[in-house]
Design a protein around this motif. Structure first.
Motif, PDB file in Angstrom:
ATOM      1  N   PRO A 172     118.277  40.786 -32.078  1.00  0.00           N
ATOM      2  CA  PRO A 172     119.342  41.025 -33.069  1.00  0.00           C
ATOM      3  C   PRO A 172     118.791  41.733 -34.298  1.00  0.00           C
ATOM      4  N   CYS A 173     119.659  42.469 -34.981  1.00  0.00           N
ATOM      5  CA  CYS A 173     119.243  43.234 -36.161  1.00  0.00           C
ATOM      6  C   CYS A 173     118.592  42.329 -37.205  1.00  0.00           C
ATOM      7  N   ASN A 174     119.251  41.184 -37.461  1.00  0.00           N
ATOM      8  CA  ASN A 174     118.737  40.326 -38.529  1.00  0.00           C
ATOM      9  C   ASN A 174     117.524  39.510 -38.087  1.00  0.00           C
ATOM     10  N   ASN A 215     115.654  40.891 -42.335  1.00  0.00           N
ATOM     11  CA  ASN A 215     116.188  39.828 -43.184  1.00  0.00           C
ATOM     12  C   ASN A 215     115.173  39.551 -44.277  1.00  0.00           C
ATOM     13  N   LYS A 216     115.614  38.795 -45.255  1.00  0.00           N
ATOM     14  CA  LYS A 216     114.766  38.583 -46.433  1.00  0.00           C
ATOM     15  C   LYS A 216     113.823  37.409 -46.267  1.00  0.00           C
ATOM     16  N   ALA A 217     113.918  36.706 -45.154  1.00  0.00           N
ATOM     17  CA  ALA A 217     113.135  35.479 -45.019  1.00  0.00           C
ATOM     18  C   ALA A 217     111.648  35.788 -44.952  1.00  0.00           C
ATOM     19  N   GLY A 218     110.872  35.003 -45.618  1.00  0.00           N
ATOM     20  CA  GLY A 218     109.418  35.051 -45.452  1.00  0.00           C
ATOM     21  C   GLY A 218     108.674  35.970 -46.387  1.00  0.00           C
ATOM     22  N   GLN A 256     119.514  48.385 -45.655  1.00  0.00           N
ATOM     23  CA  GLN A 256     120.693  47.532 -45.707  1.00  0.00           C
ATOM     24  C   GLN A 256     121.129  47.206 -44.293  1.00  0.00           C
ATOM     25  N   VAL A 257     121.430  45.964 -44.061  1.00  0.00           N
ATOM     26  CA  VAL A 257     121.996  45.547 -42.799  1.00  0.00           C
ATOM     27  C   VAL A 257     123.279  44.801 -43.128  1.00  0.00           C
ATOM     28  N   ASP A 258     124.387  45.253 -42.545  1.00  0.00           N
ATOM     29  CA  ASP A 258     125.699  44.665 -42.847  1.00  0.00           C
ATOM     30  C   ASP A 258     125.939  44.651 -44.348  1.00  0.00           C
ATOM     31  N   ASP A 259     125.638  45.788 -45.010  1.00  0.00           N
ATOM     32  CA  ASP A 259     125.883  45.967 -46.438  1.00  0.00           C
ATOM     33  C   ASP A 259     125.049  45.046 -47.323  1.00  0.00           C
TER      34      ASP A 259
END
Lengths: 127, 227
Positions: free
Chosen positions: A69-71, A75-78, A94-97
């Motif tokens: 999956p894209c996220n 994603n911002k985690a980690g 940007q993913v999903d704005d």
């Protein structure tokens, strides 16, 4: 009356069938090792153009081929603010704005270290 | 054996960016493709805060993932020579950016266009130098990065003066020469008597992001000690 009953039952049956068809199907789990090997052996075509943008080989392999999956990556985690990364501020992706920033390279380690499903890029052995 | 390494002492570095400027001048910097950058961040909670400066260029890893990715893609544009210097052949680079994706340090810089220093104005004499070392050739759609100033080290190798590398300005990476507080040292780690070897041992310098197994040839003295 009988005709009305038959029409009504047929309508309800058709509705039930279409409702079942509209239910989202559960994704089938992907065997990363098998898919990875098929790609490396040339049995799974993932495109010829080596480039990072979507519709090119990199995303064809990870997104389409492996079903990641894209996220999973974007994603911002980690990423703590002081994580030393040269390009951290240079990727306003940007993913999903949503602004998600650079991909944490540690996400690549699982597959791209020794013993992983992908080609070995990092000289670390997966336990 | 000879293996060139650098040690950067973050306890001494105060973020003046002389090394960043020196690298830009020495290596014909083009906008948006810096080979040496200064990362600056704050730690702690007010009122106990500190400002940290960490300069980063190519780590010239012993196990470079950029080279592994480039070889896997079939271009083989990245090589590591006998002295441990990782170099990019711009003739072979196709700009796929796989090296950019795999480098844990974000080092490779993709030049989508060779931008002018002063857009709309005449090119400076610096930009019109024609006779350049191959590592200074600027091209669009290729990746470039720090070379440990290989154009200087190569002269020492060719003239049989390897022992002077890191000791004389002519054969030392320019970023390591200009530090006003002596926070950067370059030399041969295979020589136990070299300044860099003794500095790494004495100050317990370490490598960053060891979890990637890249074995970088740039060591850092970190505040708080080894991690």
């Amino acid at each position: 009356m009988r005709k009305l009953l038959i029409v009504g039952i047929s309508f309800m049956a058709a509705f039930a069938i279409s409702a079942q068809a509209a239910e989202p199907k559960l994704a089938k789990p992907v065997n990363l090792e098998k898919v990875g090997k098929a790609i490396r052996d040339g049995k799974l075509y993932v495109g010829k153009h080596y480039a990072m943008p979507e519709k090119n080989r990199f995303h064809n392999i990870h997104d389409t081929g492996l079903g990641l999956p894209c996220n999973g990556c974007h994603n911002k985690a980690g990423y703590p603010d002081n994580y030393l990364f040269l390009r951290k501020a240079e990727f306003p992706l940007q993913v999903d704005d949503e602004d998600v920033g650079a991909v944490h390279r540690a996400k690549c380690l699982a597959c791209h270290s020794k013993g992983g499903a992908g080609r070995t890029f990092y000289n670390i052995t997966q336990k | 054996m000879t293996k060139f390494v650098r040690v950067i002492d973050t306890e001494r570095c105060f973020g003046c960016r002389s090394c960043v400027a020196a690298c830009a001048v020495e290596n014909h910097f083009t906008p948006d493709a810096p080979w040496n950058v200064m990362m600056e961040y704050e730690t702690g909670t007010y009122p106990n805060v500190a400002r940290n400066f960490v300069t980063m260029n190519c780590q010239h890893c012993e196990e470079p993932p950029c080279k592994a990715a480039c070889d896997a893609a079939g271009f083989k544009a990245i090589s590591k020579n006998e002295f441990g210097v990782v170099l990019i052949d711009y003739e072979k680079c196709k700009g796929c950016k796989y090296c950019v994706a795999t480098c844990p340090y974000g080092v490779p810089q993709f030049n989508d266009k060779v931008a002018q220093l002063y857009p709309g104005k005449e090119k400076t004499a610096y930009e019109t130098v024609e006779k350049r070392h191959p590592t200074h050739a600027k091209r669009a759609n290729v990746v470039e990065k720090c070379t440990f100033c290989w154009h200087k080290l190569e002269k020492a190798v060719q003239s049989g003066q390897i022992g002077l590398i890191g000791k004389v300005p002519e054969f030392t990476p320019t970023c390591d020469l200009v530090c006003p507080v002596g926070a950067r040292i370059f030399g041969d780690i295979d020589d136990p008597n070299s300044t860099v070897s003794q500095y790494i041992a004495r100050k317990r310098a370490t490598q960053i992001k060891k979890e990637f197994g890249t074995k970088p040839q740039v060591y850092y003295v970190l505040k708080g000690g080894e991690y």
